[in-house]
Scaffold this motif. Structure first.
Motif, mmCIF file in Angstrom:
data_model
loop_
_atom_site.group_PDB
_atom_site.id
_atom_site.type_symbol
_atom_site.label_atom_id
_atom_site.label_comp_id
_atom_site.label_asym_id
_atom_site.label_seq_id
_atom_site.Cartn_x
_atom_site.Cartn_y
_atom_site.Cartn_z
ATOM 1 N N LYS A 1 44.092 52.212 20.313
ATOM 2 C CA LYS A 1 43.846 53.630 20.604
ATOM 3 C C LYS A 1 44.514 54.031 21.911
ATOM 4 O O LYS A 1 45.209 55.052 21.987
ATOM 5 N N SER A 2 44.357 53.222 22.930
ATOM 6 C CA SER A 2 44.965 53.504 24.229
ATOM 7 C C SER A 2 46.490 53.516 24.129
ATOM 8 O O SER A 2 47.158 54.392 24.696
ATOM 9 N N GLU A 3 47.027 52.561 23.406
ATOM 10 C CA GLU A 3 48.479 52.486 23.222
ATOM 11 C C GLU A 3 49.012 53.751 22.547
ATOM 12 O O GLU A 3 50.003 54.344 23.002
ATOM 13 N N ILE A 4 48.356 54.181 21.480
ATOM 14 C CA ILE A 4 48.793 55.359 20.734
ATOM 15 C C ILE A 4 48.613 56.621 21.575
ATOM 16 O O ILE A 4 49.465 57.516 21.554
ATOM 17 N N ASP A 5 47.505 56.700 22.336
ATOM 18 C CA ASP A 5 47.307 57.831 23.261
ATOM 19 C C ASP A 5 48.515 57.963 24.187
ATOM 20 O O ASP A 5 49.060 59.055 24.371
ATOM 21 N N HIS A 6 48.924 56.849 24.784
ATOM 22 C CA HIS A 6 50.047 56.872 25.721
ATOM 23 C C HIS A 6 51.363 57.212 25.028
ATOM 24 O O HIS A 6 52.211 57.904 25.605
ATOM 25 N N LEU A 7 51.547 56.729 23.802
ATOM 26 C CA LEU A 7 52.791 57.049 23.084
ATOM 27 C C LEU A 7 52.893 58.535 22.777
ATOM 28 O O LEU A 7 53.956 59.150 22.956
ATOM 29 N N SER B 1 49.038 51.416 14.203
ATOM 30 C CA SER B 1 48.183 50.385 14.798
ATOM 31 C C SER B 1 48.869 49.023 14.896
ATOM 32 O O SER B 1 48.370 48.127 15.563
ATOM 33 N N ASN B 2 50.009 48.887 14.265
ATOM 34 C CA ASN B 2 50.722 47.607 14.304
ATOM 35 C C ASN B 2 52.103 47.701 14.941
ATOM 36 O O ASN B 2 52.976 46.890 14.663
ATOM 37 N N LEU B 3 52.298 48.691 15.805
ATOM 38 C CA LEU B 3 53.581 48.823 16.499
ATOM 39 C C LEU B 3 53.799 47.646 17.437
ATOM 40 O O LEU B 3 52.857 47.135 18.037
ATOM 41 N N ASN B 4 55.045 47.255 17.553
ATOM 42 C CA ASN B 4 55.390 46.169 18.460
ATOM 43 C C ASN B 4 56.859 46.344 18.850
ATOM 44 O O ASN B 4 57.740 45.785 18.222
ATOM 45 N N PHE B 5 57.103 47.150 19.880
ATOM 46 C CA PHE B 5 58.475 47.460 20.265
ATOM 47 C C PHE B 5 59.208 46.276 20.874
ATOM 48 O O PHE B 5 60.378 46.059 20.600
ATOM 49 N N ILE B 6 58.514 45.536 21.731
ATOM 50 C CA ILE B 6 59.141 44.401 22.413
ATOM 51 C C ILE B 6 58.336 43.152 22.096
ATOM 52 O O ILE B 6 57.207 43.002 22.544
ATOM 53 N N LYS B 7 58.915 42.265 21.328
ATOM 54 C CA LYS B 7 58.200 41.063 20.905
ATOM 55 C C LYS B 7 58.415 39.891 21.850
ATOM 56 O O LYS B 7 57.656 38.944 21.856
ATOM 57 N N ASN B 8 59.445 39.951 22.649
ATOM 58 C CA ASN B 8 59.830 38.844 23.514
ATOM 59 C C ASN B 8 59.169 38.994 24.885
ATOM 60 O O ASN B 8 59.352 40.008 25.567
ATOM 61 N N GLU B 9 58.426 37.989 25.306
ATOM 62 C CA GLU B 9 57.741 38.028 26.603
ATOM 63 C C GLU B 9 58.729 38.058 27.760
ATOM 64 O O GLU B 9 58.459 38.678 28.796
ATOM 65 N N LEU B 10 59.875 37.411 27.602
ATOM 66 C CA LEU B 10 60.889 37.429 28.653
ATOM 67 C C LEU B 10 61.391 38.858 28.890
ATOM 68 O O LEU B 10 61.544 39.286 30.038
ATOM 69 N N THR B 11 61.607 39.583 27.813
ATOM 70 C CA THR B 11 62.036 40.979 27.942
ATOM 71 C C THR B 11 60.967 41.804 28.650
ATOM 72 O O THR B 11 61.281 42.631 29.502
ATOM 73 N N ASN B 12 59.708 41.585 28.302
ATOM 74 C CA ASN B 12 58.618 42.276 28.996
ATOM 75 C C ASN B 12 58.672 42.005 30.488
ATOM 76 O O ASN B 12 58.484 42.919 31.295
ATOM 77 N N ASN B 13 58.906 40.760 30.862
ATOM 78 C CA ASN B 13 58.986 40.413 32.281
ATOM 79 C C ASN B 13 60.189 41.058 32.952
ATOM 80 O O ASN B 13 60.089 41.533 34.085
ATOM 81 N N ILE B 14 61.318 41.080 32.266
ATOM 82 C CA ILE B 14 62.539 41.645 32.843
ATOM 83 C C ILE B 14 62.378 43.135 33.127
ATOM 84 O O ILE B 14 62.812 43.621 34.174
ATOM 85 N N ILE B 15 61.739 43.868 32.219
ATOM 86 C CA ILE B 15 61.598 45.314 32.425
ATOM 87 C C ILE B 15 60.435 45.662 33.352
ATOM 88 O O ILE B 15 60.270 46.832 33.709
ATOM 89 N N GLY B 16 59.644 44.692 33.737
ATOM 90 C CA GLY B 16 58.621 44.933 34.749
ATOM 91 C C GLY B 16 57.224 45.228 34.253
ATOM 92 O O GLY B 16 56.424 45.828 34.975
ATOM 93 N N ILE B 17 56.893 44.796 33.060
ATOM 94 C CA ILE B 17 55.539 45.009 32.541
ATOM 95 C C ILE B 17 54.517 44.293 33.423
ATOM 96 O O ILE B 17 53.401 44.772 33.607
ATOM 97 N N GLY B 18 54.905 43.180 33.999
ATOM 98 C CA GLY B 18 54.005 42.442 34.892
ATOM 99 C C GLY B 18 53.573 43.275 36.093
ATOM 100 O O GLY B 18 52.441 43.164 36.563
#
Length: 155
Positions: free
Chosen positions: A93-99, A38-55
């Motif tokens: 729950k949704s995050e873990i379902d997808h993982l 419940s406390n997973l956090n693979f990418i903590k940097n918002e810039l990295t999220n933007n670079i990989i296309g999470i937006g």
């Protein structure tokens, strides 16, 4: 040929959603789920999220039929800390379902790889990343935002 690979990959990934939900339901009451998952956090940097296309995934979820899939993950205008915690739990729950769904499809990808069907394995991997890994990363990003709101409510 590639269309066949794409359609089969999408089918497997949609089936994996069900597998992920079943596995999550089975382990939801365990310490492993509550303390580690419940406390997973693979990418903590918002810039990295933007670079990989999470937006892009965020835009797709907001502006297509995907916005109707999990109605429990919505913030209304007037919100309290209990609502925020409930939304965070649904996001988890949704995050873990997808993982779990992602890992399930990796089994198929590994089999395809060992059968030397590299094109099919690559197509399935890309579909799996787009439909399972990225939504999970999006939920992690949203949980960080919810955590900031919860912290503001407490102070």
């Amino acid at each position: 040929m590639i269309i066949k690979y794409i359609s089969f990959s999408i089918s497997i990934v949609f089936f994996s959603f069900i597998v992920g939900m079943i596995i999550t339901a089975l382990i939801k009451k365990t310490n492993f789920y509550n303390n580690q998952l419940s406390n997973l956090n693979f990418i903590k940097n918002e810039l990295t999220n933007n670079i990989i296309g999470i937006g892009v995934i965020k835009w797709i979820v907001r502006n297509t039929f995907f916005k109707f899939l999990n109605q429990k993950i919505k913030i209304e205008r007037k919100i309290n800390i209990t609502d925020l915690k409930n939304i965070r739990n649904e996001m988890t729950k949704s995050e873990i379902d997808h993982l779990f769904a992602f890992v399930f499809v990796l089994i198929f990808i590994t089999i395809l790889y060992f059968k030397q069907n590299y094109l099919f394995a690559t197509v399935m991997l890309l579909v799996n990343i787009a439909m399972n890994l990225y939504p999970s990363l999006l939920q992690q990003q949203n949980k960080r935002r919810i955590d900031k709101l919860i912290f503001k409510f407490k102070n």
